[in-house]
Design an enzyme around this catalytic site. Structure first.
Site, PDB file in Angstrom:
ATOM      1  N   ARG A  11      82.703  56.108  28.296  1.00 61.15           N
ATOM      2  CA  ARG A  11      82.379  54.752  27.880  1.00 61.15           C
ATOM      3  C   ARG A  11      83.617  53.990  27.450  1.00 61.15           C
ATOM      4  O   ARG A  11      83.636  52.789  27.451  1.00 61.15           O
ATOM      5  CB  ARG A  11      81.411  54.789  26.695  1.00 61.15           C
ATOM      6  CG  ARG A  11      80.062  55.323  27.060  1.00 61.15           C
ATOM      7  CD  ARG A  11      79.079  55.058  25.937  1.00 61.15           C
ATOM      8  NE  ARG A  11      79.229  55.986  24.831  1.00 61.15           N
ATOM      9  CZ  ARG A  11      78.769  57.218  24.843  1.00 61.15           C
ATOM     10  NH1 ARG A  11      78.168  57.684  25.913  1.00 61.15           N
ATOM     11  NH2 ARG A  11      78.909  58.004  23.809  1.00 61.15           N
ATOM     12  N   PHE A  12      84.647  54.715  27.052  1.00 58.20           N
ATOM     13  CA  PHE A  12      85.757  54.028  26.406  1.00 58.20           C
ATOM     14  C   PHE A  12      87.081  54.316  27.062  1.00 58.20           C
ATOM     15  O   PHE A  12      88.093  53.772  26.692  1.00 58.20           O
ATOM     16  CB  PHE A  12      85.856  54.499  24.954  1.00 58.20           C
ATOM     17  CG  PHE A  12      86.161  55.954  24.853  1.00 58.20           C
ATOM     18  CD1 PHE A  12      87.463  56.370  24.650  1.00 58.20           C
ATOM     19  CD2 PHE A  12      85.172  56.912  24.998  1.00 58.20           C
ATOM     20  CE1 PHE A  12      87.767  57.711  24.583  1.00 58.20           C
ATOM     21  CE2 PHE A  12      85.471  58.251  24.927  1.00 58.20           C
ATOM     22  CZ  PHE A  12      86.772  58.655  24.724  1.00 58.20           C
TER      23      PHE A  12
ATOM     24  N   ASP B 282      78.297  63.133  18.223  1.00 53.84           N
ATOM     25  CA  ASP B 282      77.957  62.908  19.633  1.00 53.84           C
ATOM     26  C   ASP B 282      77.660  64.242  20.313  1.00 53.84           C
ATOM     27  O   ASP B 282      78.109  64.486  21.434  1.00 53.84           O
ATOM     28  CB  ASP B 282      79.113  62.160  20.321  1.00 53.84           C
ATOM     29  CG  ASP B 282      78.671  61.435  21.598  1.00 53.84           C
ATOM     30  OD1 ASP B 282      77.453  61.271  21.818  1.00 53.84           O
ATOM     31  OD2 ASP B 282      79.554  61.045  22.387  1.00 53.84           O
TER      32      ASP B 282
ATOM     33  N   LYS C  19      75.815  66.572  22.487  1.00 53.73           N
ATOM     34  CA  LYS C  19      74.907  66.378  23.622  1.00 53.73           C
ATOM     35  C   LYS C  19      75.345  67.343  24.709  1.00 53.73           C
ATOM     36  O   LYS C  19      76.467  67.861  24.679  1.00 53.73           O
ATOM     37  CB  LYS C  19      74.978  64.929  24.120  1.00 53.73           C
ATOM     38  CG  LYS C  19      76.394  64.466  24.489  1.00 53.73           C
ATOM     39  CD  LYS C  19      76.419  63.015  24.972  1.00 53.73           C
ATOM     40  CE  LYS C  19      77.817  62.626  25.466  1.00 53.73           C
ATOM     41  NZ  LYS C  19      77.890  61.272  25.999  1.00 53.73           N
TER      42      LYS C  19
END
Ligand code: ADP
Ligand code: MG
Length: 346
Positions: free
Chosen positions: A68-69, A180, A182
């Site tokens: 995402r970044f 985060d 996951k």
């Protein structure tokens, strides 16, 4: 509550149950600002420098993924590495993102555990910001479960969950909240679990946006089902930075990973974000009625997903529960050979 705020001075402060050492210890979120700021011991500044990798020393090869970044490259720095190059176009004069980045690097460098990715250093000179870690060789649990549709036997799921609990227990003991957790951030290398991306949530979200478009909540798909009710209830458009992450929200996320291992899919599969937010926010859980698993295994799930954070177990407790699961039910089936690592085998 916990929050990460960019204050007027441009400094970033963590309050409440934030991501680093609790208690009265000095926080080193501004450890090596090259300034007259001498509130921090000198050796902190030196030890930060030890982790500073000159960007020119890195060799970058192909892109292995775009998060995402930033972009993750296969690279080389005294051997094979993974390099997360952050998109810095959003860096502004306030330099809050840089402070946050250094703060998270300071957190990262304190981790040494078999089940955590090896942090090797970071490029900390804007505009070149990057995080260098060892290159994980296997595939992520996400790839195994959702893309390849690999089946995890109860036996193998337990071994994987034990290693995740071990790595997470270590992080929490050091005062670090993953934020985060996951299946995309858990690699499996020949049966050995390697957890990545711990404690990097703020820099990724703070500096580089959160995918929010227009009026959306900016929720990347496959993220919501890891969020504990107290996080879901705190969701606001463009405001994922103020989410009250805690050790217990990591445990909730672990519950979702445990569900994915056992069921091969996400909880609330196929439901729109609004429906998931509504249900989780008021305390509803994914039904386990159709799940083929023992009571013990389902109990772990229900405890991790407890609405009240105080009712969720901690990782040492989870580890001992997982170790006590009846082994005889976990016999290897010849049609599903299980590859066990040294650590998983014991
Ligand atoms: P996400 O975790 O949401 O997939 P990331 O930016 O963390 O996004 O990762 C982008 C891609 O790079 C993913 O495919 C991920 O598996 C891969 N990746 C990240 N870190 C490593 C690593 N240390 N070794 C190998 N691959 C990695
Ligand atoms: Mg990741």
């Amino acid at each position: 509550t916990s929050s990460i705020r960019s204050e007027g001075s441009g400094r970033v402060s963590l309050s409440g149950s934030g991501s680093t050492d609790s208690g009265g210890a000095p926080r080193d979120n501004s450890v090596d600002m090259p300034s007259h700021d001498d509130r921090w011991p000198r050796q902190n500044s030196l030890s930060m420098k030890e982790w500073d990798i000159p960007y020119d020393e890195l060799k970058l090869y192909e892109v292995i993924g775009a998060g995402r970044f930033g972009t993750v490259y296969r690279g080389s720095w005294h051997g094979a590495v993974a390099v997360k190059v952050l998109h810095v176009h959003a860096l502004n004069d306030h330099c809050a993102p840089l402070d946050t980045f250094k703060h998270e690097v300071a957190t990262f460098r304190k981790t040494r555990h078999e089940n955590l990715v090896l942090f090797m250093g970071a490029c900390m000179k804007p505009p070149r910001l990057a995080i260098v870690t060892s290159l994980c060789k296997g595939m992520t649990l996400y790839t195994h479960i959702h893309l390849r549709k690999d089946k995890f036997t109860a036996n193998k799921s337990v071994l994987v969950a034990q290693q995740i609990s071990q790595g997470m227990g270590y992080l929490h003991a050091r005062g670090i909240i993953h934020k985060d957790l996951k299946t995309k951030n858990i690699f499996l290398e020949n049966g050995k679990v390697v957890i990545t991306d711990f404690g990097l949530f703020s820099v990724t979200k703070l500096c580089f946006g959160n995918n929010a478009r227009g009026d959306s909540l900016g929720i990347p798909s496959g993220w919501l089902c890891y969020l504990a009710p107290e996080l879901v209830r705190a969701l606001r458009p463009h405001a994922s930075l103020h989410l009250p992450f805690s050790k217990q929200t990591d445990v909730y996320a672990f519950g979702t990973v445990w569900y994915e291992l056992l069921c091969g899919e996400y909880p609330f599969k196929g439901q729109p974000a609004e429906a998931i937010i509504w249900q989780v926010g008021k305390g509803a859980k994914q039904s386990l009625a159709n799940m083929q698993a023992s009571r013990d295994i389902k109990d772990i799930l229900m405890l991790c997903w407890s609405y009240r954070e105080s009712e969720r177990p901690d990782f040492p407790h989870l580890l001992s529960t997982l170790e006590k699961l009846p082994r005889k039910r976990l016999a290897r089936s010849p049609s599903h050979p299980v590859h066990l690592s040294r650590s998983a085998d014991s």
